[in-house]
Design an enzyme around this catalytic site. Structure first.
Site, PDB file in Angstrom:
ATOM      1  CB  SER A 160      -0.919   0.013   1.228  1.00 30.48           C
ATOM      2  OG  SER A 160      -0.163   0.080   2.419  1.00 30.48           O
ATOM      3  N   GLY A 162       2.142   2.940  -2.243  1.00 30.55           N
ATOM      4  CA  GLY A 162       3.244   2.942  -3.190  1.00 30.55           C
ATOM      5  C   GLY A 162       4.439   2.099  -2.817  1.00 30.55           C
ATOM      6  CD  GLU A 267      -5.884   4.213  -6.207  1.00 32.75           C
ATOM      7  OE1 GLU A 267      -4.934   4.765  -6.810  1.00 32.75           O
ATOM      8  OE2 GLU A 267      -5.713   3.388  -5.294  1.00 32.75           O
ATOM      9  CD  GLU A 279      -3.860  -0.562  -6.929  1.00 23.14           C
ATOM     10  OE1 GLU A 279      -4.001   0.050  -5.854  1.00 23.14           O
ATOM     11  OE2 GLU A 279      -2.772  -1.014  -7.309  1.00 23.14           O
ATOM     12  CG  ASP A 286      -3.691   7.645   0.223  1.00 23.50           C
ATOM     13  OD1 ASP A 286      -4.478   7.609  -0.753  1.00 23.50           O
ATOM     14  OD2 ASP A 286      -2.538   7.165   0.169  1.00 23.50           O
ATOM     15  CB  THR A 287      -6.539  10.557  -2.925  1.00 20.61           C
ATOM     16  OG1 THR A 287      -7.629   9.637  -3.108  1.00 20.61           O
ATOM     17  CG2 THR A 287      -5.258   9.895  -3.418  1.00 20.61           C
ATOM     18  NE  ARG A 364      -0.484   9.976   3.958  1.00 15.27           N
ATOM     19  CZ  ARG A 364      -0.615   8.929   3.136  1.00 15.27           C
ATOM     20  NH1 ARG A 364      -0.072   8.966   1.939  1.00 15.27           N
ATOM     21  NH2 ARG A 364      -1.291   7.861   3.510  1.00 15.27           N
TER      22      ARG A 364
END
Length: 396
Positions: A160, A162, A267, A279, A286-287, A364
């Site tokens: 997850s 990336g 996505e 996906e 998160d976005t 993050r």
């Protein structure tokens, strides 16, 4: 009739989170607004959601025995997976035994593994996807790259944010991409997916809520990623009516196949009026943190309503908004943020600091939120606020 008892009493409505990051923290807060007792679980101590939950446990959630032990001890009314790396076969069995897994144990099982969700989307539902192949070892991987073609994208089937993802731009990148994928998988080294690089104009997350009254698609979220990890998002992403209709159709089909109640982050790649499925996450995305400022019910508030069986009659969208991730690089357990009075001096700017206990590499640590007259205005405002933020990283 939905009933919610008093927290920390025998009649409490109890939710157990599998994963306690920043997204889980917001879900915890929203559930507690309704008087839900929340138990947070993660693989490390003092995870963000643990800091606001009623109780917490530290365990390896890929360990089915350990996960079952906690769940049988707590006997939650609802189990909410917040990350992919969970012993999903255990969740499937627990669901058969009567536990309520959000949105369903099968959804968690399929989406933890990129192979499961890709085969569902492309081979069972017939949704448009990029051309792909799977590989278990290096030789299969090289053959897959040859068949898919260069450029192509390589991802572990379980990861997850990336982690383990890379792009092969030339034959010289093949060995490096294989190594990145083997090191970045949430469940360790193993099977990967090789996807043909999609020529797209932009990509979106279509947040889709399945609730007691039906399915609701929110305004499309545009986003920018670095190696598959979200850095910036904005809402709404301008799209043609044809593309929006296609995206909503895809989102409703894939979430309908997964079933259950809750929010899904779907996505997709957009090229003109064409839409390609990428996906889906059966949980807040998160976005979608941009929704904390863009609408009256954030994705976390919507998730809480949906999983509790409460109605979602309407979602009021306030207007163009943006988010900017605060990513910290280094190796430390002491991060200090400064100049916040300047960060927040401009109207329409907010900040969330997640309170993560440490970083090794990059992580993050927070997000800046902004509203504007236009999407471009909101993005620029978030950038200005970000530029004013001062970050001090101290040695361990």
């Amino acid at each position: 009739m939905v009933k919610i008892g008093t927290p920390l009493t025998p009649i409490a409505k109890k939710a157990l989170l599998c994963g306690s990051g920043e997204l889980g923290k917001e879900v915890t807060i929203e559930l507690q607004r309704y008087g839900v007792e929340v138990v947070a679980c993660d693989r490390y101590t003092n995870a963000p959601a643990m800091q606001v939950a009623h109780r917490s446990y530290v365990l390896n959630m890929l360990d089915g025995t350990a996960l079952r032990e906690v769940i049988e001890k707590e006997k939650p009314d609802i189990i909410i997976p917040e990350v992919e790396a969970i012993a999903t076969p255990t969740l499937v069995q627990l669901e058969k035994e009567g536990y309520n897994v959000i949105p369903t144990a099968n959804a968690a099982f399929l989406t933890m593994n990129r192979e499961g969700i890709r085969r569902l989307a492309a081979e069972e539902l017939g949704l448009p996807t990029s051309f792909y192949r799977f590989a278990d070892d290096y030789n299969q991987f090289k053959a897959a790259v040859q068949e898919v073609g260069i450029p192509c994208v390589v991802k572990p089937i379980m990861s997850s944010s990336g982690h383990g993802q890379s792009v092969i731009k030339s034959p010289a990148d093949i060995d490096k991409s294989w190594a990145i994928a083997q090191e970045g998988g949430r469940a360790g080294a193993g099977r990967v997916i090789v996807e043909r690089f999609v020529d797209f104009d932009y990509e979106i997350t279509l947040l889709t809520v399945r609730h007691s009254g039906g399915t609701t698609c929110l305004q499309p979220v545009g986003h920018h990623q670095v190696d598959g990890d979200y850095r910036e998002s904005w809402q709404p992403q301008p799209m043609s009516e044809t593309a929006i209709a296609k995206a909503q159709d895809i989102a409703k089909k894939i979430t309908g196949a997964l079933g259950g109640f809750g929010i899904f982050g779907v996505e997709m790649f957009i090229k003109g009026d064409d839409v390609i499925f990428s996906e889906v996450s059966p949980r807040p995305h998160d976005t979608g943190m941009v929704t904390m400022i863009s609408q009256d019910l954030s994705e976390f508030a919507l998730h809480a309503r949906a999983v509790l069986g409460l109605p979602v009659p309407d979602v009021r969208f306030y207007g163009p908004s943006a988010s900017k991730a605060i990513v910290i690089e280094g190796d430390t357990d002491k991060v200090e943020f400064g100049n916040l009075e300047k960060v927040l001096e401009e109207p329409g700017v907010q900040i969330r600091l997640f309170g993560k206990p440490e970083v090794k590499g990059h992580r993050r640590y927070g997000v800046i939120l902004a509203t504007g007259e236009t999407v471009e205005d909101a993005r620029e405002k978030a950038e200005r606020a970000y530029a004013k933020l001062q970050v001090a990283i101290y040695k361990r």
